[in-house]
Design a protein around this motif. Structure first.
Motif, short mmCIF file in Angstrom:
data_model
loop_
_atom_site.label_atom_id
_atom_site.label_comp_id
_atom_site.label_asym_id
_atom_site.label_seq_id
_atom_site.Cartn_x
_atom_site.Cartn_y
_atom_site.Cartn_z
N LYS A 17 34.29 -21.06 -6.01
CA LYS A 17 34.93 -19.84 -6.49
C LYS A 17 36.45 -20.00 -6.32
O LYS A 17 36.91 -20.48 -5.28
CB LYS A 17 34.42 -18.67 -5.65
N GLY A 18 37.20 -19.59 -7.32
CA GLY A 18 38.65 -19.63 -7.20
C GLY A 18 39.16 -18.38 -6.48
O GLY A 18 38.45 -17.38 -6.38
N THR A 23 43.43 -23.10 -0.97
CA THR A 23 44.73 -23.78 -0.92
C THR A 23 45.60 -23.20 0.20
O THR A 23 46.26 -23.94 0.94
CB THR A 23 45.42 -23.65 -2.29
N PRO A 219 43.20 -12.10 8.00
CA PRO A 219 43.37 -10.78 7.41
C PRO A 219 44.04 -10.84 6.04
O PRO A 219 44.81 -11.74 5.74
CB PRO A 219 44.27 -10.06 8.42
N LYS A 220 43.71 -9.85 5.25
CA LYS A 220 44.34 -9.70 3.94
C LYS A 220 45.76 -9.21 4.17
O LYS A 220 45.97 -8.27 4.93
CB LYS A 220 43.55 -8.68 3.13
P1 ADP Z 1 42.05 -20.82 -3.97
O1 ADP Z 1 42.71 -22.10 -3.60
O2 ADP Z 1 40.71 -20.65 -3.32
O3 ADP Z 1 41.97 -20.60 -5.46
P2 ADP Z 1 44.49 -19.57 -3.04
O4 ADP Z 1 44.75 -20.12 -1.68
O5 ADP Z 1 45.28 -20.14 -4.15
O6 ADP Z 1 42.93 -19.62 -3.38
O7 ADP Z 1 44.71 -17.99 -2.93
C1 ADP Z 1 44.53 -17.16 -4.05
C2 ADP Z 1 45.57 -16.03 -3.99
O8 ADP Z 1 45.31 -15.23 -2.86
C3 ADP Z 1 46.98 -16.54 -3.86
O9 ADP Z 1 47.82 -15.73 -4.62
C4 ADP Z 1 47.28 -16.40 -2.37
O10 ADP Z 1 48.67 -16.18 -2.12
C5 ADP Z 1 46.47 -15.16 -2.03
N1 ADP Z 1 46.02 -15.13 -0.63
C6 ADP Z 1 45.53 -16.14 0.10
N2 ADP Z 1 45.19 -15.74 1.33
C7 ADP Z 1 45.49 -14.42 1.40
C8 ADP Z 1 45.37 -13.41 2.41
N3 ADP Z 1 44.87 -13.68 3.62
N4 ADP Z 1 45.77 -12.15 2.10
C9 ADP Z 1 46.26 -11.86 0.87
N5 ADP Z 1 46.41 -12.76 -0.11
C10 ADP Z 1 46.01 -14.04 0.13
#
Ligand code: ADP
Ligand code: MG
Length: 256
Positions: A17-18, A23, A219-220
């Protein structure tokens, strides 16, 4: 605590899931392990190259990347981007989008990353691999190269829908190429523990699949959005934030 002379822990951060913070987890956990004196290598296995961007590298400026390592006989050391005060990086470029088709024609296509990283292993305590949001050959390469898989999970309804498939892929890799691969557990990300809903989803997933839940949950926080744009992590842009503290605590827990 260094793994002197020992093999590094290699973490594959995977979930098809993206947007579940794969990352972000690779970059921030890697930086947190670095703060603890660990030698850390990050590997970008996603053709979208978000990890590469997020540490401040423009993939367009790179002549060579992981793509050439997996397919072109280029040494991983020759594409390595080294930093003084941050983890080193094996970068990705968009060319990686073609890699799965080309890799499939090679012999032992699922072992390409493992083989490529072997000469670098003695230089690091941790290698953390950012897998793409698929269960294709690139993710299988990440899992085949890893000692452990960490599954970031956003605790919402339907978050569990891919977990079974991901675990099936992990089991296939354990059977075929990497019997010692361990599932470290799920890492709750974008977590809002104030809602009983998030906690309930997490418990259901952990029970259904017999998975460990890594602590603490991340946390978010809006602070996570700012950091990658300037090549940093929340550890430096918001060092006292709950998100930074959570990744530091996770790094500490992984060391023990
Ligand atoms: P993935 O690699 O699984 O696709 P990412 O790390 O790119 O996910 O994160 C997706 C989005 O969520 C990005 O915009 C990132 O900045 C944001 N994000 C990641 N962790 C958090 C968090 N703990 N709270 C809020 N936003 C987050
Ligand atoms: Mg990603």
């Amino acid at each position: 605590m260094r793994h002197n002379g020992r093999v590094p822990r290699t973490l594959a951060v995977a979930n098809q899931k993206g947007g579940v913070a794969k990352t972000t987890t690779v970059a921030t956990l890697g930086a947190a392990l670095g703060e603890l004196g660990q030698r850390v290598l990050l590997v970008d296995l996603d053709p979208q190259a978000c990890l590469t961007f997020s540490v401040g590298i423009d993939p367009e400026d790179l002549d060579k990347s992981i793509h050439h390592v997996l397919l072109g006989g280029v040494k991983a050391r020759d594409v390595l981007v080294e930093f003084d005060d941050a983890p080193d990086l094996v970068p990705a470029t968009i060319e990686l989008a073609n890699a799965e088709v080309q890799l499939a024609r090679e012999s032992s296509p699922e072992q390409a990353l493992r083989t490529a990283l072997r000469p670098l292993r003695s230089s690091y305590d941790w290698i953390i691999v950012d897998c793409p949001p698929t269960l294709g050959l690139l993710t299988v390469n990440g899992l085949s190269a890893a000692s452990d898989v960490l599954i970031p999970l956003q605790c919402e309804t339907l978050a569990h829908r891919g977990v079974g498939q991901l675990l099936d892929t992990v089991h296939d890799v354990q059977q075929l190429t990497n019997p010692s691969l361990r599932v470290l557990g799920v890492l709750p990300t974008l977590y809002d523990g104030r809602t009983t809903h998030a906690r309930a989803v997490l418990e259901t997933i952990a029970d259904t699949y017999s998975l460990d839940v890594l602590q603490p949950a991340i946390p978010k926080s809006i602070r996570f959005a700012e950091a990658p744009a300037i090549g940093e992590t929340v550890l430096s842009t918001a060092p006292a934030s709950p998100g930074a503290k959570a990744y530091r605590a996770l790094a500490g827990a992984l060391l023990h």
